[in-house]
Scaffold this motif. Structure first.
Motif, PDB file in Angstrom:
ATOM      1  N   TRP A 152       0.831  -1.196   0.000  1.00  0.00           N
ATOM      2  CA  TRP A 152       0.000   0.000   0.000  1.00  0.00           C
ATOM      3  C   TRP A 152       0.868   1.249   0.000  1.00  0.00           C
ATOM      4  O   TRP A 152       0.554   2.224  -0.676  1.00  0.00           O
ATOM      5  N   TYR A 186       0.496   4.301  -2.586  1.00  0.00           N
ATOM      6  CA  TYR A 186       0.178   5.666  -2.163  1.00  0.00           C
ATOM      7  C   TYR A 186       1.291   6.640  -2.534  1.00  0.00           C
ATOM      8  O   TYR A 186       1.016   7.760  -2.948  1.00  0.00           O
ATOM      9  N   PRO A 246      -6.693   9.119  -2.403  1.00  0.00           N
ATOM     10  CA  PRO A 246      -6.584   7.746  -2.884  1.00  0.00           C
ATOM     11  C   PRO A 246      -7.731   6.845  -2.462  1.00  0.00           C
ATOM     12  O   PRO A 246      -8.152   5.969  -3.217  1.00  0.00           O
ATOM     13  N   ILE A 266      -8.466  -2.478   4.302  1.00  0.00           N
ATOM     14  CA  ILE A 266      -7.658  -2.903   3.152  1.00  0.00           C
ATOM     15  C   ILE A 266      -7.804  -4.396   2.857  1.00  0.00           C
ATOM     16  O   ILE A 266      -7.206  -4.888   1.902  1.00  0.00           O
ATOM     17  N   TYR A 276     -14.039  -0.753   1.771  1.00  0.00           N
ATOM     18  CA  TYR A 276     -13.021   0.117   1.191  1.00  0.00           C
ATOM     19  C   TYR A 276     -13.724   1.043   0.209  1.00  0.00           C
ATOM     20  O   TYR A 276     -14.542   0.600  -0.611  1.00  0.00           O
ATOM     21  N   CYS A 295     -13.229   4.266  -2.606  1.00  0.00           N
ATOM     22  CA  CYS A 295     -12.307   5.052  -3.424  1.00  0.00           C
ATOM     23  C   CYS A 295     -13.039   5.583  -4.652  1.00  0.00           C
ATOM     24  O   CYS A 295     -14.245   5.412  -4.779  1.00  0.00           O
ATOM     25  N   LYS A 343      -8.198  10.265  -8.617  1.00  0.00           N
ATOM     26  CA  LYS A 343      -7.711  10.553  -7.268  1.00  0.00           C
ATOM     27  C   LYS A 343      -7.569  12.051  -6.993  1.00  0.00           C
ATOM     28  O   LYS A 343      -7.219  12.441  -5.893  1.00  0.00           O
ATOM     29  N   TYR A 384      -3.858   2.811 -10.920  1.00  0.00           N
ATOM     30  CA  TYR A 384      -3.901   2.902  -9.462  1.00  0.00           C
ATOM     31  C   TYR A 384      -5.119   2.166  -8.912  1.00  0.00           C
ATOM     32  O   TYR A 384      -5.039   1.452  -7.915  1.00  0.00           O
ATOM     33  N   GLU A 387      -4.649  -1.531  -9.022  1.00  0.00           N
ATOM     34  CA  GLU A 387      -3.775  -1.979  -7.932  1.00  0.00           C
ATOM     35  C   GLU A 387      -4.522  -1.995  -6.611  1.00  0.00           C
ATOM     36  O   GLU A 387      -4.330  -2.900  -5.794  1.00  0.00           O
ATOM     37  N   GLN A 388      -5.382  -0.997  -6.381  1.00  0.00           N
ATOM     38  CA  GLN A 388      -6.181  -0.998  -5.162  1.00  0.00           C
ATOM     39  C   GLN A 388      -7.055  -2.242  -5.096  1.00  0.00           C
ATOM     40  O   GLN A 388      -7.132  -2.893  -4.058  1.00  0.00           O
ATOM     41  N   VAL A 397      -6.791  -5.018  -2.173  1.00  0.00           N
ATOM     42  CA  VAL A 397      -7.935  -5.277  -1.287  1.00  0.00           C
ATOM     43  C   VAL A 397      -8.471  -6.689  -1.515  1.00  0.00           C
ATOM     44  O   VAL A 397      -8.791  -7.393  -0.564  1.00  0.00           O
TER      45      VAL A 397
END
Length: 187
Positions: free
Chosen positions: A5, A9, A29, A34, A79, A81, A85, A105, A108-109, A113
Motif C-alpha cells: 500500500w 500511495y 486515494p 484494506i 473500502y 475510493c 484521485k 492505481y 492496484e487498489q 484489497v
C-alpha cells in the motif's frame, strides 16, 4: 503491480500524469478496510474530499455512510475510493483520458484489497470499468463478474440527493449486494 500500500500511495501522491493534479489541495486515494469483502468505487473527489484528502466525506459521503449502515456495516468495514484521485474542476465528470491515467492505481487498489464484491457508484464508474455505453438508469442492479469479483452498478449518492425517487432502486441494488455477500460467505 505494487507490492505494498505504501508504494502505491507514494506513486499516487507523486502522480502528474494529467492536469487534474495542478489545482488541488489533496490527492484522495481512498480509505477503509484494506482487506474488505466489499468495495465502493465512485467518480472522483469533490470539494470537501479535496480539502480533507478523504473519499466521500461531503453530503454524498454522508448519504453513503447511511447506506452502508443500512446494510449492517460501517465505513471502516468496507473500502471506498474513486476512479480519479484528484478533484476535477467544478466537480465536472472526469474526462476519459483522466480516468485512464488513474486506472492503473485503481486496478492496484482492487488487487491489494481483493474484494468479493464491488459497488460501482454512478455512471462514470460503470462506464469506466464496464463499458463506455453503459446506461445507469437501464442497467443499475445488474451483476457482472470479472476475474472472480462481482460488480454491481447503482446510483451515485449525489444522484440520490438530487432525485430522491431513485432511492428505492438504489436500496434494492444494495439488497442484492447483501444477498451476494451472504451467498459468497456460505460457499
Amino acid at each position: 503491480m505494487k507490492t505494498s500500500w505504501q508504494s502505491l500511495y507514494d506513486e499516487i501522491f507523486a502522480c502528474e500524469k494529467c492536469e487534474l493534479c495542478r489545482r488541488i489541495h489533496n490527492k484522495v486515494p481512498g480509505q477503509g478496510d484494506i482487506h474488505a469483502r466489499l468495495m465502493f468505487i465512485g467518480e472522483g473527489p469533490g470539494a470537501d474530499e479535496d480539502m480533507q484528502g478523504m473519499a466521500f466525506v461531503g453530503a454524498a459521503g454522508q448519504l453513503l455512510t447511511k447506506m452502508i449502515a443500512a446494510m449492517g456495516m460501517t465505513r471502516e468495514e468496507v473500502y471506498i475510493c474513486n476512479i480519479v484521485k484528484c478533484r476535477p474542476p467544478q466537480n465536472r465528470t472526469p474526462f476519459p483520458e483522466e480516468a485512464a491515467a488513474c486506472l492503473p492505481y485503481l486496478r492496484e487498489q482492487v488487487a491489494l484489497v481483493r474484494p468479493q464484491v464491488i459497488v460501482l457508484l454512478g455512471a462514470t464508474a460503470a462506464k469506466t470499468l464496464l463499458r463506455p455505453d453503459f446506461r445507469i438508469t437501464r442497467e443499475h442492479g445488474q451483476w457482472e463478474e470479472r476475474k472472480g469479483v462481482w460488480l454491481l452498478p447503482t446510483y451515485h449518492p449525489a444522484a440520490l440527493l438530487r432525485d430522491e425517487s431513485k432511492k428505492r432502486d438504489a436500496w434494492h441494488d444494495l439488497q442484492l449486494v447483501m444477498a451476494k455477500l451472504k451467498d459468497l460467505e456460505a460457499q
